[in-house]
Design an enzyme around this catalytic site. Structure first.
Site, PDB file in Angstrom:
ATOM      1  N   HIS A  23       2.026   9.933 -10.389  1.00  0.00           N
ATOM      2  CA  HIS A  23       1.831   9.602 -11.805  1.00  0.00           C
ATOM      3  C   HIS A  23       0.662  10.399 -12.380  1.00  0.00           C
ATOM      4  CE1 HIS A  23       4.763   6.419 -11.862  1.00  0.00           C
ATOM      5  NE2 HIS A  23       4.131   5.687 -10.973  1.00  0.00           N
ATOM      6  N   HIS A 202      -1.689  -4.787  -3.719  1.00  0.00           N
ATOM      7  CA  HIS A 202      -1.710  -3.439  -4.295  1.00  0.00           C
ATOM      8  C   HIS A 202      -2.532  -3.506  -5.570  1.00  0.00           C
ATOM      9  CE1 HIS A 202       0.270   0.484  -5.486  1.00  0.00           C
ATOM     10  NE2 HIS A 202      -0.074   0.032  -6.693  1.00  0.00           N
ATOM     11  N   HIS A 204      -5.068  -1.734  -8.748  1.00  0.00           N
ATOM     12  CA  HIS A 204      -5.463  -0.577  -9.561  1.00  0.00           C
ATOM     13  C   HIS A 204      -6.896  -0.799 -10.015  1.00  0.00           C
ATOM     14  CE1 HIS A 204      -1.893   2.024 -10.038  1.00  0.00           C
ATOM     15  NE2 HIS A 204      -1.265   0.933  -9.624  1.00  0.00           N
TER      16      HIS A 204
END
Length: 354
Positions: A23, A202, A204
């Site tokens: 990304h 997970h 960010h």
């Protein structure tokens, strides 16, 4: 940081450089770069690495962007280069297919994250069952987890477990959650899942909480943690792997990774290939604050320039609308509406690419 003694706790690390990192690279990563990174991760003792287009199997598309090579080409090259590390793939039901999963397996992938929105686990039974049939390490991956309650996530995780998932992930796709939010969700999962079913997290780094949230997840019972060397990933990046491993070493958490090799890799391999500095800045911080899907960042920056609306304003509105992954088209729609309301757009077709 932790009130729980985690000394001796074993954690399985899963690097996201070669999938979530796509990304940040606008999907433009060469096979040579993939192999170089994968080999370095293998030498550093990282047990799992994920390799696909940023959107996973089937991700090459007009909406998600086109990589220079197919997933099969990337997977075949990486799987042929690593010696100890297991290679995983991401699959979103409705985007990736079981045929593509079979192809990934044939290339050497042995693990899969089957990803759904945090309220849509019921879209995953066929894909999880097929992964188990192939003998793959099979994970249910509940995205945008802040948009469901701990109790709701627990029920979604229970569904994924019933389909055959061996691990269930709490996925903070927006980098929105704080340690208390993570603990509540992991604890709720731990209460309902079988003892042998693992829990993963997970994160960010959009609000700078990737490491703290990962430690909170471990405290609550998670044993798998996604991270990325140099933080290479969507938004402000994933939890930076080398920093996470350093914290784990200080706390006595066992990852099996070579800290200094990861540090050198971040500095010598990852940072030089970044198209932009992956960090907490005005726009990525807004992603976390407003609870917006991290992959929206670069799309929003481009749309901001096209319509003359600050990226932050667009992101806040997307967060208010609770947009989720797969709704990238709504970035343009939202910006166009805002431009009209502000008198910046007279013609309904202005600014729209032919």
């Amino acid at each position: 940081m932790s009130e729980v003694n985690l000394k001796g706790r074993k954690v399985t690390v899963h690097d996201m450089c070669l999938r979530d990192g796509m990304h940040a690279k606008r999907e433009q990563m060469s096979i040579e770069q993939m192999v170089t990174i994968a080999t370095a991760l293998d030498e550093a003792g990282v047990p799992y690495i994920q390799v696909t287009h940023g959107a996973g199997l089937g991700g090459n598309s007009l909406q998600h962007g086109f990589a220079p090579h197919s997933n099969e080409a990337y997977l075949a090259a990486v799987c042929g280069a690593v010696k100890q590390t297991k290679v995983s793939v991401l699959l979103l039901p409705g985007l990736g297919t079981m045929r593509e999963l079979q192809s990934a397996y044939d290339c050497g992938a042995r693990s899969v994250h089957v990803a759904t929105h945090c309220t849509e686990a019921d879209t995953s039974p066929q894909h999880i069952a097929f992964a188990r049939k192939l003998g793959m390490d099979s994970t249910g991956f509940l995205m945008m987890a802040h948009l469901n309650t701990p109790e709701g996530l627990a029920q979604q995780g229970k569904l994924m477990e019933s389909y055959g998932a061996q691990t269930v992930y709490i996925t903070d796709s927006a980098g929105y959650m704080l340690p208390g939010d993570v603990k509540a969700r992991v604890s709720a999962l731990r209460d309902v899942l079988k003892p042998e079913t693992e829990i993963g997290f997970h994160g960010h780094h959009n609000m700078g909480m990737g490491i703290a949230n990962s430690i909170a997840a471990i405290e609550a019972g998670a044993s798998r943690i996604d991270a990325s060397v140099g933080g290479l990933g969507a938004g402000a990046g994933n939890t930076p792997l080398e920093a996470f491993v350093a914290v784990c070493e200080r706390m006595g958490i066992e990852t099996g990774c070579d800290l200094f090799k990861l540090m050198d890799m971040a500095e010598d391999i990852i940072f030089p290939i970044m198209d932009h500095i992956v960090r907490v800045d005005r726009s990525s911080l807004t992603l976390g604050f407003a609870g917006v899907y991290s992959t929206f960042l670069l799309h929003t920056n481009r749309v901001s320039q096209r319509f003359g609306i600050p990226a932050r304003d667009i992101l806040v509105e997307l967060g208010r609308k609770k947009m989720i992954g797969g709704q990238e088209d709504m970035i343009i729609d939202t910006a166009m509406t805002m431009a009209k309301e502000r008198g910046l757009l007279k013609d309904a077709t202005a600014g729209v690419a032919p």
